[in-house]
Design a protein around this motif. Structure first.
Motif, mmCIF file in Angstrom:
data_model
loop_
_atom_site.group_PDB
_atom_site.id
_atom_site.type_symbol
_atom_site.label_atom_id
_atom_site.label_comp_id
_atom_site.label_asym_id
_atom_site.label_seq_id
_atom_site.Cartn_x
_atom_site.Cartn_y
_atom_site.Cartn_z
ATOM 1 N N ILE A 14 -70.668 -16.100 -80.869
ATOM 2 C CA ILE A 14 -69.333 -15.500 -80.787
ATOM 3 C C ILE A 14 -69.000 -15.223 -79.329
ATOM 4 O O ILE A 14 -69.808 -14.648 -78.596
ATOM 5 C CB ILE A 14 -69.258 -14.184 -81.580
ATOM 6 C CG1 ILE A 14 -69.585 -14.438 -83.058
ATOM 7 C CG2 ILE A 14 -67.867 -13.550 -81.444
ATOM 8 C CD1 ILE A 14 -69.615 -13.168 -83.886
ATOM 9 N N LEU A 15 -67.800 -15.649 -78.905
ATOM 10 C CA LEU A 15 -67.279 -15.303 -77.584
ATOM 11 C C LEU A 15 -66.147 -14.299 -77.782
ATOM 12 O O LEU A 15 -65.165 -14.588 -78.467
ATOM 13 C CB LEU A 15 -66.749 -16.553 -76.866
ATOM 14 C CG LEU A 15 -66.040 -16.292 -75.526
ATOM 15 C CD1 LEU A 15 -67.006 -15.656 -74.521
ATOM 16 C CD2 LEU A 15 -65.457 -17.588 -74.971
ATOM 17 N N HIS A 16 -66.309 -13.086 -77.198
ATOM 18 C CA HIS A 16 -65.282 -12.060 -77.296
ATOM 19 C C HIS A 16 -64.590 -11.942 -75.935
ATOM 20 O O HIS A 16 -65.203 -11.530 -74.941
ATOM 21 C CB HIS A 16 -65.897 -10.716 -77.691
ATOM 22 C CG HIS A 16 -64.887 -9.624 -77.818
ATOM 23 N ND1 HIS A 16 -65.234 -8.278 -77.788
ATOM 24 C CD2 HIS A 16 -63.536 -9.648 -77.983
ATOM 25 C CE1 HIS A 16 -64.147 -7.543 -77.916
ATOM 26 N NE2 HIS A 16 -63.107 -8.347 -78.044
ATOM 27 N N ILE A 17 -63.314 -12.328 -75.890
ATOM 28 C CA ILE A 17 -62.542 -12.255 -74.641
ATOM 29 C C ILE A 17 -61.552 -11.095 -74.748
ATOM 30 O O ILE A 17 -60.734 -11.041 -75.672
ATOM 31 C CB ILE A 17 -61.773 -13.569 -74.389
ATOM 32 C CG1 ILE A 17 -62.774 -14.732 -74.222
ATOM 33 C CG2 ILE A 17 -60.877 -13.449 -73.171
ATOM 34 C CD1 ILE A 17 -62.107 -16.080 -74.073
ATOM 35 N N ILE A 18 -61.639 -10.164 -73.798
ATOM 36 C CA ILE A 18 -60.754 -8.995 -73.776
ATOM 37 C C ILE A 18 -59.675 -9.227 -72.726
ATOM 38 O O ILE A 18 -59.966 -9.368 -71.534
ATOM 39 C CB ILE A 18 -61.550 -7.716 -73.454
ATOM 40 C CG1 ILE A 18 -62.685 -7.516 -74.473
ATOM 41 C CG2 ILE A 18 -60.620 -6.500 -73.417
ATOM 42 C CD1 ILE A 18 -63.638 -6.402 -74.100
ATOM 43 N N VAL A 19 -58.411 -9.298 -73.160
ATOM 44 C CA VAL A 19 -57.296 -9.453 -72.224
ATOM 45 C C VAL A 19 -56.931 -8.078 -71.685
ATOM 46 O O VAL A 19 -56.587 -7.174 -72.464
ATOM 47 C CB VAL A 19 -56.072 -10.099 -72.915
ATOM 48 C CG1 VAL A 19 -54.931 -10.268 -71.913
ATOM 49 C CG2 VAL A 19 -56.463 -11.451 -73.531
ATOM 50 N N ALA A 20 -57.042 -7.901 -70.377
ATOM 51 C CA ALA A 20 -56.788 -6.594 -69.776
ATOM 52 C C ALA A 20 -56.065 -6.785 -68.441
ATOM 53 O O ALA A 20 -56.065 -7.870 -67.860
ATOM 54 C CB ALA A 20 -58.101 -5.847 -69.567
ATOM 55 N N ASN A 21 -55.409 -5.698 -67.934
ATOM 56 C CA ASN A 21 -54.850 -5.765 -66.589
ATOM 57 C C ASN A 21 -55.910 -5.306 -65.599
ATOM 58 O O ASN A 21 -57.024 -4.945 -65.982
ATOM 59 C CB ASN A 21 -53.561 -4.946 -66.490
ATOM 60 C CG ASN A 21 -53.753 -3.540 -67.035
ATOM 61 O OD1 ASN A 21 -54.845 -2.986 -66.931
ATOM 62 N ND2 ASN A 21 -52.717 -2.964 -67.612
ATOM 63 N N THR A 22 -55.591 -5.331 -64.343
ATOM 64 C CA THR A 22 -56.596 -5.019 -63.321
ATOM 65 C C THR A 22 -56.834 -3.534 -63.172
ATOM 66 O O THR A 22 -57.732 -3.128 -62.456
ATOM 67 C CB THR A 22 -56.163 -5.587 -61.964
ATOM 68 O OG1 THR A 22 -54.872 -5.054 -61.623
ATOM 69 C CG2 THR A 22 -56.094 -7.098 -62.034
ATOM 70 N N GLN A 23 -56.003 -2.720 -63.801
ATOM 71 C CA GLN A 23 -56.186 -1.275 -63.705
ATOM 72 C C GLN A 23 -57.165 -0.807 -64.770
ATOM 73 O O GLN A 23 -57.336 -1.423 -65.807
ATOM 74 C CB GLN A 23 -54.843 -0.560 -63.879
ATOM 75 C CG GLN A 23 -53.819 -0.957 -62.824
ATOM 76 C CD GLN A 23 -52.452 -0.342 -63.101
ATOM 77 O OE1 GLN A 23 -52.223 0.189 -64.173
ATOM 78 N NE2 GLN A 23 -51.572 -0.447 -62.121
#
Length: 504
Positions: A14-23
């Protein structure tokens, strides 16, 4: 340009990718909890990455100082959770979205889950909500893990999840556009934020806690205010089926599809269709592998067909193509109704009606015969010699078969030892000399030999006379005299002629 991470490849990667901003984002802790849920499933490996506007990072440090390259083909499941309120459409992010979409589209099994309340399923978020007088639920771990388990069983797939307002969905909606699925939309923000679970769902768990305000319902959770997700027919032609609904708004917050969704187009989704590739069948009540529509016995798992329409299933029917027959007591392949011997597996017909089955009857078409003990093709009843294969008839009743009887029509005679045509019983010499001429002591006299009525021949008489004269004569003279008298008597009796006498 760093090297790809080295990880073993297995059926449960499983690959879990978390989309986040730089803050710094306080939702990061929730998503790291989600990763830990997935990593806690036995036999599954989890890799976590953070997708920032500048690219995919290996840490949550808020920058791309530690980028990593990952071959998506190493994974069977990809989970993308969007916790960013930014635009999330940088060239680096769009490149990753495109790769994820291409991975999904190229898969043999395009299994998709959309979840609009996945962030609030994590323990840290629930703890915060609980501190605000909302009820927490301990079953959320099982719910998330069940996603991964069911996807693994279905051959892997894609999970897109988020929560809260529409600006938290921009990243995953880019993926939705790439794969031809509708976008997350709206915002379900109506207390008490509970969702009713569809008990027909592929992901239904009967262990979930009861809802706080609807005690008779089972819920995904009772503290989510998640985004709404698309359901029903999508731009790419697939159908997304809802798993749960927010109450009281009645808006789906979790949906999923298993591709092909409705492979046979019969209106029954594949997950609920016992025959997903047969438009004429969808239910198999008795679980025998034959659909109810085509199963004459839909409630009997041991039967599905009745070829002869007699009301007895083919498996139980000994003559499944014969509407007059249903049983075969002796198991010989012939139904009891047509079996002359229903309790004898070695017999089924009696063509001549003599009470003996055709298989045992040496003469199945002759009611007068059943056996041929000597195998001569003549029945024992008609065979005068039932145990002798060489004899069948005794015409004169003398106890000797016609084939062996020299006189088959004379009950007083049956043998002719010397072959002179006179039976041994009447033949005074059953060992007659039947030569053509009279031979005396090896010398041929030239006189024709003759057979008399009593079975003697002229040769018999002459030789007997000569022997007697020889035995009784004291000298040659007496022998000649005795022989002459005997021959004279034969001439006198007209047995021989005077000329024959001279030769003899």
């Amino acid at each position: 340009t760093s090297a790809a991470l080295s990880k073993p490849i297995s059926a449960s990667e499983i690959l879990h990718i978390i989309v986040a901003n730089t803050q710094t984002n306080f939702y990061l802790a929730d998503q790291e909890e989600l990763s830990s849920y997935l990593g806690g499933i036995p036999g599954m490996d989890i890799t976590t990455g953070y997708l920032y506007p500048c690219g995919l990072a290996v840490t949550a440090s808020g920058n791309c100082a530690d980028p990593f390259v990952q071959d998506l083909e190493n994974f069977d499941q990809i989970w993308v959770t969007d916790i960013s309120s930014g635009t999330d459409d940088s060239s680096a992010q769009l490149s990753i979205y495109s790769e994820i979409a291409a991975w999904f589209i190229s898969r043999a099994s395009q299994n998709l889950i959309l979840d609009g309340r996945i962030i609030s399923s994590t323990s840290s978020w629930i703890t915060r909500r609980a501190s605000m007088s909302y009820t927490s639920m301990s079953s959320e771990v099982a719910w998330i893990q069940n996603y991964a388990t069911q996807l693994d069983l279905a051959g892997g797939g894609l999970v897109l999840g988020t929560d809260h307002a529409i600006d938290f969905t921009r990243g995953i909606n880019e993926i939705n556009r790439f794969i031809g699925v509708g976008e997350f939309y709206g915002f379900t923000h109506e207390p008490p934020y509970q969702a009713v679970v569809d008990d027909q769902s592929f992901f239904y768990l009967d262990s979930l806690d009861s809802c706080a305000t609807l005690a008779d319902e089972l819920c995904i959770n009772n503290n989510s205010s998640g985004s709404s997700v698309p359901i029903n027919v999508q731009p790419n032609g697939s159908i997304l089926y809802p798993v749960a609904y927010h109450v009281p708004a009645g808006i789906a917050s979790v949906s999923y599809s298993l591709d092909p969704i409705d492979s046979d187009g019969d209106g029954v989704p594949d997950y609920a269709d016992a025959f997903p590739n047969d438009p004429s069948e969808s239910i198999d009540t008795d679980g025998d592998g034959v659909g109810d529509n085509g199963d004459p016995f839909p409630s009997d798992p041991s039967e599905s067909a009745d070829s002869d329409g007699d009301g007895v299933g083919d498996n139980s029917d000994a003559f499944p193509n014969d509407p007059t027959e249903t049983t075969d007591t002796d198991g010989d392949g012939v139904g009891d109704n047509g079996d002359a011997f229903p309790n004898d597996p070695s017999e089924s017909a009696d063509s001549d009606g003599d009470g003996v089955g055709d298989n045992s009857d040496a003469f199945p078409n002759d009611p007068n015969e059943t056996a041929d003990s000597d195998g001569d093709s003549v029945g024992d009843n008609a065979d005068a010699f039932p145990n002798d294969p060489n004899e069948q008839i005794d015409s004169d009743g003398d106890g000797v078969g016609d084939n062996s009887d020299a006189f088959p029509n004379d009950p007083t005679e049956w043998a002719d030892n010397d072959g002179d045509g006179i039976g041994d019983n009447a033949d005074q010499n059953d060992d007659s000399d039947l030569a053509g001429t009279v031979i005396i002591n090896g010398i041929d006299s030239g006189v024709d030999n003759e057979t008399f009525a009593n079975g003697e021949t002229l040769s018999d008489r002459v030789n007997a006379m000569a022997t007697a004269c020889r035995d009784n004569a004291r000298n040659h003279g007496q022998y000649v005299s005795c022989s002459s008298k005997g021959l004279n008597q034969l001439v006198k009796d007209s047995t021989i002629s005077g000329r024959d006498k001279g030769k003899l």
